[in-house]
Design a protein around this motif. Structure first.
Motif, PDB file in Angstrom:
ATOM      1  N   TYR A  61       0.787  -1.233  -0.412  1.00 48.92           N
ATOM      2  CA  TYR A  61       0.029   0.019   0.068  1.00 48.92           C
ATOM      3  C   TYR A  61       0.941   1.228  -0.597  1.00 48.92           C
ATOM      4  O   TYR A  61       2.227   1.366   0.498  1.00 48.92           O
ATOM      5  N   LEU A  62       0.666   2.588   0.046  1.00 48.43           N
ATOM      6  CA  LEU A  62       1.351   3.824  -0.241  1.00 48.43           C
ATOM      7  C   LEU A  62       0.557   5.381   0.619  1.00 48.43           C
ATOM      8  O   LEU A  62      -0.628   5.136   0.011  1.00 48.43           O
ATOM      9  N   ARG A  63       0.874   5.485   2.068  1.00 51.98           N
ATOM     10  CA  ARG A  63       0.725   6.270   2.431  1.00 51.98           C
ATOM     11  C   ARG A  63       1.216   7.376   2.503  1.00 51.98           C
ATOM     12  O   ARG A  63       1.877   8.441   2.970  1.00 51.98           O
ATOM     13  N   ASN A  64       2.404   6.062   3.252  1.00 52.38           N
ATOM     14  CA  ASN A  64       3.289   7.108   4.384  1.00 52.38           C
ATOM     15  C   ASN A  64       5.106   6.804   3.400  1.00 52.38           C
ATOM     16  O   ASN A  64       5.271   5.833   2.631  1.00 52.38           O
ATOM     17  N   LEU A  65       6.304   7.660   4.365  1.00 50.78           N
ATOM     18  CA  LEU A  65       7.563   7.069   4.333  1.00 50.78           C
ATOM     19  C   LEU A  65       8.391   5.263   3.717  1.00 50.78           C
ATOM     20  O   LEU A  65       8.806   5.222   3.150  1.00 50.78           O
ATOM     21  N   THR A  66       7.441   4.984   5.430  1.00 52.87           N
ATOM     22  CA  THR A  66       7.438   3.307   4.714  1.00 52.87           C
ATOM     23  C   THR A  66       7.197   2.833   4.181  1.00 52.87           C
ATOM     24  O   THR A  66       8.040   1.702   3.616  1.00 52.87           O
ATOM     25  N   ASP A  67       6.526   2.820   3.907  1.00 56.09           N
ATOM     26  CA  ASP A  67       5.769   2.405   2.832  1.00 56.09           C
ATOM     27  C   ASP A  67       6.487   2.658   1.306  1.00 56.09           C
ATOM     28  O   ASP A  67       6.229   1.608   0.613  1.00 56.09           O
ATOM     29  N   ALA A  68       6.682   3.957   1.041  1.00 60.74           N
ATOM     30  CA  ALA A  68       7.434   3.737  -0.033  1.00 60.74           C
ATOM     31  C   ALA A  68       8.827   3.173  -0.389  1.00 60.74           C
ATOM     32  O   ALA A  68       9.245   3.296  -1.447  1.00 60.74           O
ATOM     33  N   GLN A  69       9.774   3.302   1.079  1.00 61.27           N
ATOM     34  CA  GLN A  69      10.524   2.685   0.872  1.00 61.27           C
ATOM     35  C   GLN A  69      10.205   1.528   1.024  1.00 61.27           C
ATOM     36  O   GLN A  69      11.286   0.433   0.201  1.00 61.27           O
ATOM     37  N   ARG A  70      10.066   0.653   0.862  1.00 56.88           N
ATOM     38  CA  ARG A  70       9.546  -0.303   0.656  1.00 56.88           C
ATOM     39  C   ARG A  70       8.884  -1.027  -0.552  1.00 56.88           C
ATOM     40  O   ARG A  70       9.538  -2.079  -1.090  1.00 56.88           O
ATOM     41  N   LEU A  71       8.155   0.315  -1.010  1.00 59.36           N
ATOM     42  CA  LEU A  71       7.775  -0.213  -2.460  1.00 59.36           C
ATOM     43  C   LEU A  71       8.759  -0.310  -3.233  1.00 59.36           C
ATOM     44  O   LEU A  71       9.270  -1.333  -4.094  1.00 59.36           O
ATOM     45  N   LYS A  72       9.765   0.984  -2.916  1.00 57.98           N
ATOM     46  CA  LYS A  72      10.639   1.035  -3.600  1.00 57.98           C
ATOM     47  C   LYS A  72      11.498   0.129  -3.826  1.00 57.98           C
ATOM     48  O   LYS A  72      12.240  -0.809  -4.828  1.00 57.98           O
ATOM     49  N   GLY A  73      11.933  -0.937  -2.606  1.00 58.87           N
ATOM     50  CA  GLY A  73      12.923  -2.155  -2.863  1.00 58.87           C
ATOM     51  C   GLY A  73      12.064  -2.564  -3.595  1.00 58.87           C
ATOM     52  O   GLY A  73      13.050  -3.619  -4.405  1.00 58.87           O
ATOM     53  N   ASP A  79       4.373 -10.561  -9.848  1.00 60.62           N
ATOM     54  CA  ASP A  79       6.059 -10.870  -8.225  1.00 60.62           C
ATOM     55  C   ASP A  79       5.646  -9.390  -7.204  1.00 60.62           C
ATOM     56  O   ASP A  79       6.045  -9.485  -6.086  1.00 60.62           O
ATOM     57  N   VAL A  80       4.767  -8.177  -7.384  1.00 55.84           N
ATOM     58  CA  VAL A  80       4.635  -7.386  -7.461  1.00 55.84           C
ATOM     59  C   VAL A  80       3.322  -6.778  -6.840  1.00 55.84           C
ATOM     60  O   VAL A  80       3.224  -7.036  -7.913  1.00 55.84           O
ATOM     61  N   VAL A  81       2.030  -6.683  -6.254  1.00 55.21           N
ATOM     62  CA  VAL A  81       1.370  -6.790  -6.286  1.00 55.21           C
ATOM     63  C   VAL A  81       1.021  -4.794  -5.224  1.00 55.21           C
ATOM     64  O   VAL A  81       1.265  -4.935  -3.888  1.00 55.21           O
ATOM     65  N   LEU A  82       0.530  -4.229  -5.996  1.00 52.70           N
ATOM     66  CA  LEU A  82      -0.127  -2.834  -4.883  1.00 52.70           C
ATOM     67  C   LEU A  82      -1.418  -2.732  -5.406  1.00 52.70           C
ATOM     68  O   LEU A  82      -2.018  -2.433  -6.294  1.00 52.70           O
ATOM     69  N   ALA A  83      -1.962  -2.013  -4.210  1.00 52.35           N
ATOM     70  CA  ALA A  83      -3.438  -2.193  -3.753  1.00 52.35           C
ATOM     71  C   ALA A  83      -3.709  -0.321  -3.580  1.00 52.35           C
ATOM     72  O   ALA A  83      -3.052   0.174  -2.536  1.00 52.35           O
ATOM     73  N   GLY A  84      -4.152   0.635  -4.838  1.00 60.27           N
ATOM     74  CA  GLY A  84      -4.377   1.392  -4.223  1.00 60.27           C
ATOM     75  C   GLY A  84      -5.801   1.764  -4.789  1.00 60.27           C
ATOM     76  O   GLY A  84      -5.999   2.648  -5.894  1.00 60.27           O
ATOM     77  N   ILE A  85      -6.472   1.671  -3.722  1.00 58.22           N
ATOM     78  CA  ILE A  85      -7.976   1.884  -3.954  1.00 58.22           C
ATOM     79  C   ILE A  85      -8.800   2.340  -2.345  1.00 58.22           C
ATOM     80  O   ILE A  85     -10.212   1.895  -2.432  1.00 58.22           O
TER      81      ILE A  85
END
Lengths: 411, 55
Positions: A130-142, A238-244
Motif C-alpha cells: 500500500y502507499l501512504r507514508n515514507l515506510t510504505d514508499a521505502q518498502r515499495l521502492k525496494g 511478483d509485486v502487488v500494489l493496492a491503490g483502492i
C-alpha cells in the motif's frame, strides 16, 4: 502564569501547517505537535512519483526544522495518541503520559483501504503493498526491480502515478480497475480515455471493468502468486500494489464521542461537535458552500488551507473555509491539474488538443463552470482556478474552447 | 536575493536562479515575476507563495 496549550494530533501536511500558522498568527501559548511517525512533517506527494525514481531517495521536509524551533513548537515524535478525554481536556499518549489542552486539533489523516483477502490469513502477503507514508514508499521502492511483474489494483492517482514510475524503472506493469474507466471518480470520460491511451502507449497493460474473483498464494502461503479475474484469466505477478482508496482515521474522535460520518464532521471553521476541538485534512468532513453539500477531500491544498482556518479560529479571527478544491498529479511527462469537483456536470468543453498532450476540460452544470481538468497547460492553470472560483457562465463555453482567446479576457 | 516558497508543495523560487526554462532570467526579483505565473510543481498561484528564510 497559566499558559494556554494547543495540541495537534498528526504530523502530516495539515498538522505541520496548523502549528506554524498558529504561531504566525500570534498564538502565545504552548504548541505541541504529535507526530506518530518519526521525524518532522515531510512531503507526501513525491512518494508515488519522484521518490520511487530517485537512486537514493530521501524524504523532503515540508518546512525546514529551523522553522519549527524558531516558532517554539514542541515536537513529540514517534509517539501516538491513545485517547482523548474531553471532560478532563487531556490526551493520553502511547508512552502512558498525559497532556492537557485548551484547544485540540485532530489531523490524523487517512489510511489505505485494505484489499479483501481470503479469510483466515495468518500474515499480510510479503509482496502486497500500500502507499501512504515514507515506510510504505521505502518498502515499495525496494520491490520495484527491473523485469518484475507489477500488478496494480485500482486505476486512481496512486495506481497511475506508481505505474508511470515503475514503467520507467523497467517493470512489466498491469493495472486492473473495477470501474469501466480509470480515474472514474474524479474526471470525465474524455480525460480518462486520454490517460488510458497514454498508459497503454507507454506499454502498460490496462484492464478496466474487471473484478478479481480469487487471490492465489505461493505454496508456502506468504506471497500473492497471481490473481484470477471474473472472466477466468489468471494474471501472474511478483509485486502487488493496492491503490483502492483511503479511509479517514476517525477512531480517536469516535471514541471521544465526536460526530463522525465519512470523516469527523466539522463546521465551516473546522470545529467538530465539540467547539474546542478542530479536525482538518483527510480525516475531516466539511460543508462546502460552493457545492451545497458535505465533502471530505484527500489533498494537500485542502489539508493546508483547513490548517490555516483552524489556526485563525483559535487565534480569535475566524474566517470560514470556502476554497474550491484543487489537486495535481504527475504521470510521465504530463502534469494534470484539477480544480473543482466535476460530479453532476451536464456539459464539457475541451480547450486545446489531447493529441498534442496539452488540453483542458471545462465542466459545466446548470450553465455554470463547476470544475476543470488541465493537462500540461500549467501557465493557464492559475487563471482557470480563478474562472472556476468565479463560477463563469456557459456563455463563455465557445471562448474557452478557442485557444486563441486569452483566459484572462474571460474573467 | 530572496527565496519564495509555495504554500502548498514547498517549491522554492530563488530570485538568484530565476526559472530560465520559463523565460524568467536569473536575478529576476519576485515583484517582476508575472502575476499570472503559477507554481511549476503544483499549479498554485503566485499569491500562494510566501517569502522564506532559508538556512
Amino acid at each position: 502564569m497559566n499558559m494556554e496549550t494547543t495540541i495537534i494530533i498528526g504530523g502530516g501536511h495539515a498538522g505541520g501547517e496548523a502549528a506554524l500558522s498558529l504561531r504566525q498568527g500570534g498564538y502565545a501559548g504552548r504548541i505541541v505537535l504529535i507526530c506518530e511517525e518519526h521525524g518532522l512533517p515531510y512531503q507526501r506527494p513525491p512518494l508515488s512519483k519522484a521518490f520511487l525514481l530517485a537512486p537514493e531517495p530521501e524524504a523532503s521536509l515540508i518546512r525546514p526544522a529551523a522553522n519549527f524551533s524558531k516558532a517554539d513548537i514542541e515536537i513529540a515524535s514517534g509517539i501516538g495518541v491513545q485517547t482523548i478525554d474531553r471532560q478532563a481536556r487531556s490526551v493520553t499518549l502511547s508512552d502512558g503520559s498525559r497532556l492537557s489542552w485548551d484547544h485540540l486539533i485532530i489531523a490524523t489523516g487517512s489510511r489505505p483501504r485494505q484489499l479483501a483477502l481470503p479469510d483466515p490469513i495468518t500474515a499480510q502477503p510479503t509482496n502486497l503493498h500500500y502507499l501512504r507514508n515514507l515506510t510504505d514508499a521505502q518498502r515499495l521502492k525496494g520491490a520495484l526491480q527491473p523485469d518484475k511483474k507489477l500488478l496494480i489494483i485500482g486505476g486512481g492517482y496512486i495506481g497511475l502515478e506508481v505505474a508511470s514510475a515503475a514503467q520507467s524503472l523497467g517493470l512489466q506493469v498491469t493495472i486492473i480497475e473495477a470501474q469501466e474507466r480509470i480515474l472514474s471518480r474524479v474526471t470525465a470520460p474524455e480525460v480518462s480515455a486520454f490517460y488510458q491511451q497514454v498508459h497503454q502507449a507507454a506499454g502498460i497493460q490496462m484492464l478496466t471493468g474487471v473484478q478479481i474473483t480469487t487471490v492465489n498464494f505461493s505454496s508456502d502461503g506468504t506471497a500473492i502468486r497471481s490473481v484470477t479475474l471474473q472472466n477466468g484469466d489468471e494474471l501472474p505477478t511478483d509485486v502487488v500494489l493496492a491503490g483502492i482508496g483511503a479511509i479517514p482515521e476517525t477512531g480517536l474522535a469516535e471514541s471521544a464521542g465526536l460526530e463522525v460520518d465519512n470523516g469527523i464532521l466539522v463546521n465551516e471553521f473546522c470545529q467538530t461537535s465539540d467547539p474546542a476541538i478542530y479536525a482538518i485534512g483527510d480525516c475531516s468532513n466539511h460543508p462546502s458552500k460552493a457545492y451545497q453539500r458535505r465533502i471530505r477531500l484527500e489533498s494537500v491544498p485542502n489539508a493546508v488551507e483547513q490548517a490555516r482556518v483552524a489556526a485563525q479560529s483559535i487565534n480569535g479571527s475566524p474566517k470560514p473555509y470556502e476554497s474550491i478544491p484543487w489537486f495535481w498529479s504527475d504521470q510521465y511527462d504530463l502534469k494534470l491539474q484539477m480544480v473543482g469537483l466535476s460530479q453532476g456536470y451536464d456539459q464539457v468543453v475541451i480547450r486545446g488538443n489531447p493529441e498534442e498532450r496539452s488540453f483542458a476540460a471545462f465542466y459545466f452544470a446548470n450553465d455554470k463552470l463547476i470544475a476543470a481538468d488541465c493537462v500540461s497547460r500549467p501557465s493557464e492553470f492559475g487563471m482557470i482556478r480563478k474562472l472556476v472560483q468565479a463560477g463563469t457562465t456557459a456563455s463563455s463555453a465557445a471562448a474557452l474552447a478557442n485557444i486563441d482567446v486569452a483566459l484572462k479576457d474571460l474573467l | 536575493m530572496k527565496k519564495w516558497q509555495c504554500f502548498f508543495c514547498a517549491f522554492i523560487y530563488d530570485e538568484s536562479l530565476g526559472l530560465p526554462d520559463e523565460g524568467i532570467a536569473p536575478g529576476t526579483p519576485w515583484e517582476e515575476v508575472p502575476e499570472d505565473w503559477s507554481c511549476p510543481e503544483c499549479g498554485a498561484a503566485k499569491e500562494d507563495f510566501a517569502m522564506v528564510e532559508m538556512d
